[in-house]
Motif scaffolding. Structure first.
Motif, PDB file in Angstrom:
ATOM      1  N   GLN A 191       0.422  -0.790   0.228  1.00 20.52           N
ATOM      2  CA  GLN A 191       0.192  -0.391   0.410  1.00 20.52           C
ATOM      3  C   GLN A 191       0.579   1.323  -0.302  1.00 20.52           C
ATOM      4  O   GLN A 191       1.752   1.106   0.739  1.00 20.52           O
ATOM      5  CB  GLN A 191      -1.257  -0.151   0.936  1.00 20.52           C
ATOM      6  CG  GLN A 191      -1.958  -0.904   1.158  1.00 20.52           C
ATOM      7  CD  GLN A 191      -2.598  -1.276   2.229  1.00 20.52           C
ATOM      8  OE1 GLN A 191      -2.088  -0.722   3.665  1.00 20.52           O
ATOM      9  NE2 GLN A 191      -4.464  -1.142   2.274  1.00 20.52           N
ATOM     10  N   SER A 195      -3.367   4.988   1.243  1.00 22.08           N
ATOM     11  CA  SER A 195      -3.657   3.894   1.686  1.00 22.08           C
ATOM     12  C   SER A 195      -3.676   3.691   3.326  1.00 22.08           C
ATOM     13  O   SER A 195      -4.552   3.159   3.945  1.00 22.08           O
ATOM     14  CB  SER A 195      -3.230   2.874   0.610  1.00 22.08           C
ATOM     15  OG  SER A 195      -4.065   3.071  -0.434  1.00 22.08           O
ATOM     16  N   ARG A 198      -5.094   6.216   5.752  1.00 20.20           N
ATOM     17  CA  ARG A 198      -6.583   5.956   5.533  1.00 20.20           C
ATOM     18  C   ARG A 198      -7.153   3.841   5.803  1.00 20.20           C
ATOM     19  O   ARG A 198      -7.810   4.114   7.211  1.00 20.20           O
ATOM     20  CB  ARG A 198      -7.580   5.237   4.127  1.00 20.20           C
ATOM     21  CG  ARG A 198      -8.443   5.158   4.385  1.00 20.20           C
ATOM     22  CD  ARG A 198      -9.549   5.471   2.730  1.00 20.20           C
ATOM     23  NE  ARG A 198     -10.869   5.216   2.950  1.00 20.20           N
ATOM     24  CZ  ARG A 198     -11.387   3.997   3.233  1.00 20.20           C
ATOM     25  NH1 ARG A 198     -10.741   2.343   3.187  1.00 20.20           N
ATOM     26  NH2 ARG A 198     -12.653   3.488   2.983  1.00 20.20           N
TER      27      ARG A 198
END
Length: 255
Positions: A191, A195, A198
């Protein structure tokens, strides 16, 4: 009791090598302002809420965590860790209740100990050695996660490390462990920073919900009607024992 506990936790030493001298401390990056910004960036209530100003204190100084930033790192790591445990407990509680609703036999690892009992009774009925295995495994993983064995590149969360980070465990114990706890089968792609940020926020929110959820399960099981949302659900377990016994003078780890 102390002897039994010592014998059960002693094998944890097999997981880690002797701890090397501590590396130079790195500057803690998270401040109270960073903590406020993180919370305010998350959706939903309550926003930043710290009525006791724990994030601005050195309440843990007596344990060697003697700066505000180090205290923030400790609290951040504790919340993430407790959230992960609560998420596992929430799902485990549901799995443990499955025999009550479906009429099937108890699911692993409870099969053989009790069939059709509540999650609390499943624990109560587990023999000493089964409980000891759980505590030994947890103790080993916790020891490694705190940096015992000096994992390469590991920086403790009170000294500038990332809260919630668990060092890779694959290849440890003389190469006997062949997978990491996170993504053991390499299913998840690498990732990006956005990402990951989040995902961390989602994990924190889900962990908070799970902590409330598992406490709600325990409360409703012990005091029917104390959680109106759960009251009246068919098959919801009732427990006549003492769910708060770990916090009482009568607590015995292997009782």
């Amino acid at each position: 009791m102390k002897l039994i506990l010592a014998l059960c936790l002693a094998p944890a030493a097999a997981l880690v090598a002797p701890v090397a001298p501590a590396a130079a401390q790195t500057k803690m990056s998270e401040t109270k302002a960073d903590l406020e910004a993180l919370q305010n960036s998350m959706p939903g209530p309550p926003g930043y809420w710290d009525p006791l100003d724990l994030a601005g204190s050195t309440i843990l100084a007596q344990y060697g965590v003697d700066t505000v930033e180090a205290n923030i790192g400790w609290f951040r790591h504790a919340e993430i860790k407790h959230g992960r445990v609560a998420m596992a407990a929430f799902l485990g509680f549901i799995a443990g209740c499955t025999p009550l609703v479906s009429g099937e036999h108890a699911v692993a690892p409870y099969r053989g100990y009790v069939a059709g009992g509540t999650p609390f009774e499943q624990w109560d009925n587990m023999p000493l050695l089964a409980k000891a295995q759980i505590f030994i495994a947890v103790g080993m993983l916790e020891s490694y996660g705190e940096g015992a064995g000096n994992p390469a590149g590991y920086v403790h969360y009170t000294k500038g490390g990332k809260p919630g980070y668990y060092p890779p465990i694959k290849g440890r114990v003389g190469g006997q462990i062949q997978f990491n706890l996170y993504d053991p089968f390499n299913w998840f792609p690498e990732q990006g920073a956005e990402s990951k940020a989040r995902g961390l926020k989602s994990e924190i929110l889900n962990g908070r919900a799970a902590m409330i959820g598992i406490m709600g399960f325990c409360s409703e099981a012990k005091v029917p009607g104390s959680v109106p949302f759960l009251h009246g659900i068919e098959g919801f377990p009732h427990y006549d024992g003492n769910v708060m016994i770990p916090f009482s003078n009568d607590f015995s780890l292997f009782a």
